[in-house]
Scaffold this motif. Structure first.
Motif, PDB file in Angstrom:
ATOM      1  N   LYS A 133      -8.543  -2.571   8.035  1.00 29.52           N
ATOM      2  CA  LYS A 133      -9.959  -2.714   7.720  1.00 29.52           C
ATOM      3  C   LYS A 133     -10.291  -4.200   7.739  1.00 29.52           C
ATOM      4  CE  LYS A 133     -11.222  -1.857   3.433  1.00 29.52           C
ATOM      5  NZ  LYS A 133     -11.332  -0.985   2.266  1.00 29.52           N
ATOM      6  N   ARG A 142      -3.555 -14.591   2.594  1.00 27.27           N
ATOM      7  CA  ARG A 142      -4.374 -14.822   1.400  1.00 27.27           C
ATOM      8  C   ARG A 142      -3.577 -15.360   0.219  1.00 27.27           C
ATOM      9  NH1 ARG A 142      -7.989 -10.350  -0.610  1.00 27.27           N
ATOM     10  NH2 ARG A 142      -9.051 -12.063  -1.609  1.00 27.27           N
ATOM     11  N   SER A 193     -11.595   1.982  14.947  1.00 25.83           N
ATOM     12  CA  SER A 193     -12.103   1.059  13.926  1.00 25.83           C
ATOM     13  C   SER A 193     -11.360   1.196  12.599  1.00 25.83           C
ATOM     14  CB  SER A 193     -13.601   1.312  13.706  1.00 25.83           C
ATOM     15  OG  SER A 193     -13.797   2.644  13.285  1.00 25.83           O
ATOM     16  N   VAL A 194     -10.446   2.166  12.495  1.00 26.38           N
ATOM     17  CA  VAL A 194      -9.624   2.277  11.277  1.00 26.38           C
ATOM     18  C   VAL A 194      -8.124   2.374  11.569  1.00 26.38           C
ATOM     19  CG1 VAL A 194     -11.263   3.249   9.612  1.00 26.38           C
ATOM     20  CG2 VAL A 194     -10.153   4.755  11.246  1.00 26.38           C
ATOM     21  N   TYR A 198     -12.923  -6.532   5.783  1.00 23.18           N
ATOM     22  CA  TYR A 198     -13.947  -6.450   4.746  1.00 23.18           C
ATOM     23  C   TYR A 198     -14.365  -7.843   4.293  1.00 23.18           C
ATOM     24  CZ  TYR A 198     -10.318  -7.301   1.196  1.00 23.18           C
ATOM     25  OH  TYR A 198      -9.310  -7.849   0.439  1.00 23.18           O
ATOM     26  N   THR A 218      -3.429   2.297   8.877  1.00 22.00           N
ATOM     27  CA  THR A 218      -4.843   1.946   8.979  1.00 22.00           C
ATOM     28  C   THR A 218      -5.064   0.460   8.707  1.00 22.00           C
ATOM     29  OG1 THR A 218      -5.222   2.461   6.664  1.00 22.00           O
ATOM     30  CG2 THR A 218      -5.606   4.229   8.233  1.00 22.00           C
ATOM     31  N   PHE A 260      -4.157  -4.644   6.211  1.00 21.60           N
ATOM     32  CA  PHE A 260      -3.441  -3.448   6.646  1.00 21.60           C
ATOM     33  C   PHE A 260      -3.280  -2.614   5.389  1.00 21.60           C
ATOM     34  CE2 PHE A 260      -2.603  -6.663   9.777  1.00 21.60           C
ATOM     35  CZ  PHE A 260      -2.632  -5.971  10.975  1.00 21.60           C
ATOM     36  N   ASP A 261      -4.204  -1.642   5.185  1.00 30.47           N
ATOM     37  CA  ASP A 261      -4.385  -1.089   3.841  1.00 30.47           C
ATOM     38  C   ASP A 261      -3.696   0.231   3.553  1.00 30.47           C
ATOM     39  OD1 ASP A 261      -6.096   0.355   5.403  1.00 30.47           O
ATOM     40  OD2 ASP A 261      -7.910  -0.115   4.299  1.00 30.47           O
ATOM     41  N   THR A 262      -2.987   0.812   4.519  1.00 29.69           N
ATOM     42  CA  THR A 262      -2.022   1.857   4.157  1.00 29.69           C
ATOM     43  C   THR A 262      -0.664   1.413   4.688  1.00 29.69           C
ATOM     44  OG1 THR A 262      -2.529   3.137   6.135  1.00 29.69           O
ATOM     45  CG2 THR A 262      -3.645   3.818   4.098  1.00 29.69           C
ATOM     46  N   TYR A 263       0.384   1.980   4.085  1.00 32.29           N
ATOM     47  CA  TYR A 263       1.732   1.469   4.335  1.00 32.29           C
ATOM     48  C   TYR A 263       2.164   1.646   5.780  1.00 32.29           C
ATOM     49  CZ  TYR A 263       6.673   0.507   3.553  1.00 32.29           C
ATOM     50  OH  TYR A 263       7.929  -0.031   3.605  1.00 32.29           O
ATOM     51  N   PRO A 305       0.824  -1.213   0.000  1.00 37.16           N
ATOM     52  CA  PRO A 305       0.000   0.000   0.000  1.00 37.16           C
ATOM     53  C   PRO A 305       0.859   1.264   0.000  1.00 37.16           C
ATOM     54  CG  PRO A 305      -0.645  -1.499   1.767  1.00 37.16           C
ATOM     55  CD  PRO A 305       0.626  -2.018   1.216  1.00 37.16           C
ATOM     56  N   ALA A 306       0.217   2.372  -0.321  1.00 36.49           N
ATOM     57  CA  ALA A 306       0.880   3.669  -0.245  1.00 36.49           C
ATOM     58  C   ALA A 306       0.777   4.194   1.177  1.00 36.49           C
ATOM     59  CB  ALA A 306       0.215   4.647  -1.204  1.00 36.49           C
ATOM     60  N   PHE A 361      -0.062  -9.015   3.947  1.00 37.10           N
ATOM     61  CA  PHE A 361      -0.725  -8.000   4.769  1.00 37.10           C
ATOM     62  C   PHE A 361      -2.237  -8.084   4.621  1.00 37.10           C
ATOM     63  CE2 PHE A 361       0.635  -6.086   0.790  1.00 37.10           C
ATOM     64  CZ  PHE A 361      -0.526  -5.483   0.333  1.00 37.10           C
ATOM     65  N   GLU A 362      -2.717  -9.152   3.971  1.00 34.07           N
ATOM     66  CA  GLU A 362      -4.159  -9.397   3.913  1.00 34.07           C
ATOM     67  C   GLU A 362      -4.391 -10.822   4.414  1.00 34.07           C
ATOM     68  OE1 GLU A 362      -6.034  -8.326   0.161  1.00 34.07           O
ATOM     69  OE2 GLU A 362      -6.211  -6.377   1.139  1.00 34.07           O
ATOM     70  N   TYR A 381     -14.208  -7.271  14.195  1.00 37.60           N
ATOM     71  CA  TYR A 381     -13.998  -5.900  14.686  1.00 37.60           C
ATOM     72  C   TYR A 381     -14.105  -5.837  16.203  1.00 37.60           C
ATOM     73  CZ  TYR A 381     -13.706  -2.993  10.460  1.00 37.60           C
ATOM     74  OH  TYR A 381     -13.296  -2.378   9.321  1.00 37.60           O
ATOM     75  N   ASN A 406     -21.507 -10.664   7.291  1.00 39.65           N
ATOM     76  CA  ASN A 406     -21.441  -9.366   7.968  1.00 39.65           C
ATOM     77  C   ASN A 406     -21.317  -9.529   9.479  1.00 39.65           C
ATOM     78  OD1 ASN A 406     -21.541  -7.813   5.649  1.00 39.65           O
ATOM     79  ND2 ASN A 406     -23.763  -7.929   5.547  1.00 39.65           N
TER      80      ASN A 406
END
Lengths: 297, 289
Positions: free
Chosen positions: B95, B159, B76-77, B97, B93, B106-109, A74-75, B142-143, B43, B36
Motif C-alpha cells: 500500500k 522509516r 494496486s494491492v 499511504y 500485499t 509491505f503490509d501483509t507478511y 505483519p501477519a 518494510f515501510e 502508485y 495525495n
C-alpha cells in the motif's frame, strides 16, 4: 483634549476590530477515503464483525496501531483468515449463545483487533503473548505460527483464546468494578513485576493461591486470569491443571474461594453463568478439528 | 497625559498586529492535495512498470550490505516478491499511504522481505545460525518513505533506520533472465572470503564477516578498510558487478560502481574494477592473502 483623546481611542479600537479577517476554510478534507479494492477477507470482516459487533480488524500492518517498542512484522493473509474465523466461532459466538443476542459483545468487546505476525521479543529473549489498551483494542501476536498449530486447542488457548478472555475480563471489570473484598483474599501476597521470578512454575503459583504465575502480579490480573482459565479449560482439564506438580490443597482452596467471587460477579453484573459459558465453549471446541478455518464465502 | 500617549501607542501597535496574517502559499495546491498527488504518482510508477530490481539494505548501519529483491506490483494491492537469496516467489500485499510524505508499506507478511525484519529469536540466533540480536534481528525495514518516483526509478528511505534504497524498473519479459543473472552473480560471490583492493598503487585488504542468511552461509556485502581513518564500505552484488551503497572515496579515488571482468592469468577468479581501472577489487576464497 479629553474628547480628542477619547475619540482617538474609539477610532483605534474600532479599527482593531475591523482589521480582523477570517480565512475561509477549504471545503476539501485533508483525509481521503481509501479507494483500494476490497478483498474477500475485507468483506468477511465487514459483514461478520463490523456490521453486527461494531468491531474492526486491522490485519494489515499499520505501524501506529502496533507496538513501536518492538520489532514486529505483519501477519500473513492466510493466518489472518484463520484467526478471524476462529475468533468469531470460539471467542464471540459463545457469549452470543449465553446472553441470547449480539448486543453484549457489541457493547463490551474491544472495538479494534490488530494482527501481528510475530510475538514481541524482549531484549532478554522472552516474549509477550498479547496486550490490550484501555478497553478499546486487543493486539494478537504470532499469527505466522498459527497454520502449523491450528487444530491444537492448547496452542490456541495459550496464544489467543486465553488472551482474549483475559483482556475482555479487564474491560468488563473496568466497566463494572469487581467487589473489593476480592483484593483482600490474597492481600499482601501480590508481588508486582517480579511475578516471573517469584513463581517459576504453575504448581508453585497454585500452591500460593494463584492460578498462574502472572496472576500473582496484582489483583486485577489475578481476577482476569481466574476467569480466563476457568472458561477456556474443560472441567477435567481445569482440575488437572490445579493439581499440577507442586500445587497444594491449601493453594487450590484459595483459588476456589477467589473463583467463586469471579463467578458471582459475572452472574450478578452481567448475567453470565461461567459454567454455562464453559460448557458452550467446550461443545464448540469438540468440533475444532473439522472447523473450516481457511475458506471465505 | 503620559498615560494617554502610552495607551494610544499600545492601541496603534495592536492595530498592526491585528492585521490578517495569512501568508501566500508557496505552492498553488494545499499540502493535502499535493500529498495525495504524490501518492498517486507513486502508485502510477509502481503499477506502471510493475517489475523492479530493489537494492534492499537491512541493518541500522547497512552492515550486511545489500540484497536484490525483485518486486512485481501486479495490482494496486498485490505484489509478488523474489530475491537473489531466496528460491521461491511469494505473494502478499502493499500500500502507499500518507504519512510524512507517501509511504510504501509491505503490509501483509511476505517471507522474502520480512525475513530481514524478524527478530533473531525467529531466525535462529539461539542456534548460532541466525543473524542479529534476539529482539531486533537484521533490522530490515518494510515501510519506506518514497523520496521520488518515476517510471525508471523509485528512491526509498527506510522509516526506522533511514537507509536510502533504490528500485529501478526492468521490462517484465526480461525479469526471469535478469533474476537468473543476479542469482548466478551472487552464488559466485558467496564463495569469496576476502578481497585485495588495488587502488592508487596501494593494496588494501577487505575481509567480510560471514552470516547465515536463510540457511546459506554468505559473506556480508561489507568490509572495513584499514585506511586512515578506517572506512567501512557496503555494497550490493548485481548482474554486472558491484554497486556501492553510496559514493565512497578510497585513497583519493571516488567509487560508486564496479564491473566484473572475467578471469585472467593474473586474476584467476576475475576481478571487479571501476570505469578507468583506478580501483580494483580482487576476490579470493581465503580470508588471508
Amino acid at each position: 483634549m479629553k474628547i480628542k483623546y477619547k475619540l482617538m481611542c474609539l477610532v483605534l479600537i474600532s479599527l482593531i476590530y475591523a482589521s480582523c479577517k477570517k480565512e475561509k476554510l477549504s471545503e476539501e478534507s485533508v483525509f481521503v477515503d481509501s479507494t483500494l479494492p476490497k478483498n474477500a477477507l475485507d468483506s468477511y470482516i465487514y459483514n461478520n464483525y463490523t456490521i453486527p459487533y461494531n468491531i474492526d480488524i486491522i490485519y494489515k500492518y499499520v505501524d501506529r496501531e502496533s507496538d513501536l517498542t518492538y520489532n514486529l512484522v505483519p501477519a500473513t493473509y492466510e493466518g489472518s483468515i484463520r484467526m478471524t474465523k476462529l475468533l468469531l466461532n470460539f471467542g464471540l459466538k459463545p457469549y452470543d449463545d449465553i446472553t441470547g443476542s449480539k448486543a453484549f459483545m457489541r457493547s463490551y468487546f474491544p472495538k479494534i483487533l490488530t494482527y501481528i505476525g510475530t510475538s514481541s521479543v524482549k531484549s532478554n529473549g522472552t516474549i509477550v503473548l498479547g496486550t490490550a489498551e484501555g478497553g478499546k483494542k486487543i493486539n494478537l501476536y504470532n499469527l505466522n505460527n498459527l497454520a502449523a498449530n491450528a487444530t491444537s486447542i492448547s496452542y490456541l488457548n495459550k496464544y489467543y483464546f486465553h488472551v482474549i478472555h483475559h483482556e475482555f475480563q479487564h474491560i468488563l471489570n473496568q466497566t463494572k468494578p469487581f467487589p473489593t473484598s476480592f483484593n483482600t483474599i490474597s492481600g499482601v501476597g501480590y508481588v508486582g513485576d517480579v511475578w516471573n521470578t517469584t513463581y517459576t512454575t504453575d504448581g508453585a503459583a497454585i500452591a500460593a493461591g494463584f492460578i498462574s504465575p502472572y496472576a500473582s502480579k496484582e489483583a486485577t490480573e489475578d481476577f482476569a486470569e481466574l476467569y480466563s482459565f476457568y472458561v477456556t479449560l474443560s472441567a477435567s482439564e481445569y482440575t488437572a491443571y490445579l493439581n499440577s506438580t507442586g500445587s497444594t490443597p491449601a493453594g487450590i482452596a484459595i483459588i476456589n474461594t477467589k473463583t467463586e467471587v469471579v463467578k458471582t460477579y459475572m452472574k450478578n453484573e452481567f448475567g453470565i453463568d461461567m459454567d454455562a459459558l464453559r460448557a458452550n465453549i467446550q461443545a464448540k471446541v469438540a468440533g475444532l478439528s473439522t472447523f473450516d478455518q481457511t475458506t471465505l464465502p | 497625559m503620559k498615560k494617554q500617549y502610552l495607551l494610544i501607542t499600545v492601541l496603534a501597535i495592536l492595530l498592526f498586529t491585528g492585521c490578517d496574517k495569512k501568508k501566500d502559499r508557496i505552492f498553488e495546491d494545499s499540502p493535502a492535495a499535493r500529498l495525495n498527488a504524490s501518492i498517486d504518482d507513486a502508485y502510477s510508477a509502481l503499477n506502471g512498470k510493475k517489475t523492479w530490481v530493489f537494492s534492499f539494505y537491512p541493518g541500522a548501519n547497512v552492515e550486511y550490505g545489500g540484497f536484490n529483491l525483485f518486486p512485481n506490483f501486479t495490482s494496486s494491492v498485490d505484489v509478488t516478491l523474489q530475491a537473489d537469496y531466496a528460491t521461491t516467489t511469494q505473494s502478499s500485499t502493499f500500500k502507499v499511504y500518507a504519512g510524512a510524505g507517501p509511504i510504501l508499506t509491505f503490509d501483509t507478511y511476505n517471507p522474502v522481505i520480512h525475513y530481514f525484519s524478524l527478530p533473531g529469536y525467529y531466525t535462529g540466533n539461539s542456534t548460532g545460525l541466525g543473524i542479529g540480536a534476539s529482539d531486533s534481528g537484521m533490522k530490515g525495514e518494510f515501510e519506506f518513505l518514497v523520496l521520488s518516483s518515476n517510471q525508471d526509478s523509485v528512491m526509498l528511505k527506510g522509516r526506522k533506520y533511514g537507509n536510502v534504497m533504490k528500485m529501478k524498473s526492468v521490462a517484465a519479459d526480461q525479469l526471469p533472465t535478469i533474476i537468473t543473472n543476479y542469482k548466478n552473480a551472487n552464488t559466485k560471490f558467496n564463495t569469496y572470503r576476502g578481497f585485495a583492493i588495488e587502488v592508487n598503487g596501494k593494496t588494501l585488504q577487505g575481509v567480510p564477516t560471514l552470516a547465515t542468511v536463510n540457511g546459506t552461509s554468505r559473506p556480508n556485502r561489507s568490509f572495513t578498510l584499514a585506511t586512515a581513518p578506517s572506512l567501512t564500505v557496503s555494497y550490493i552484488v548485481t548482474d554486472t558487478g558491484i554497486e556501492f551503497y553510496k559514493e565512497y572515496t578510497v585513497e583519493g579515488v571516488k567509487v560508486n560502481k564496479l564491473t566484473f571482468f572475467a578471469a585472467t592469468t593474473q586474476y584467476p577468479l576475475g576481478y571487479y574494477a571501476n570505469g578507468n581501472s583506478t580501483f580494483k577489487m580482487v576476490p579470493r576464497t581465503t580470508t588471508t592473502p
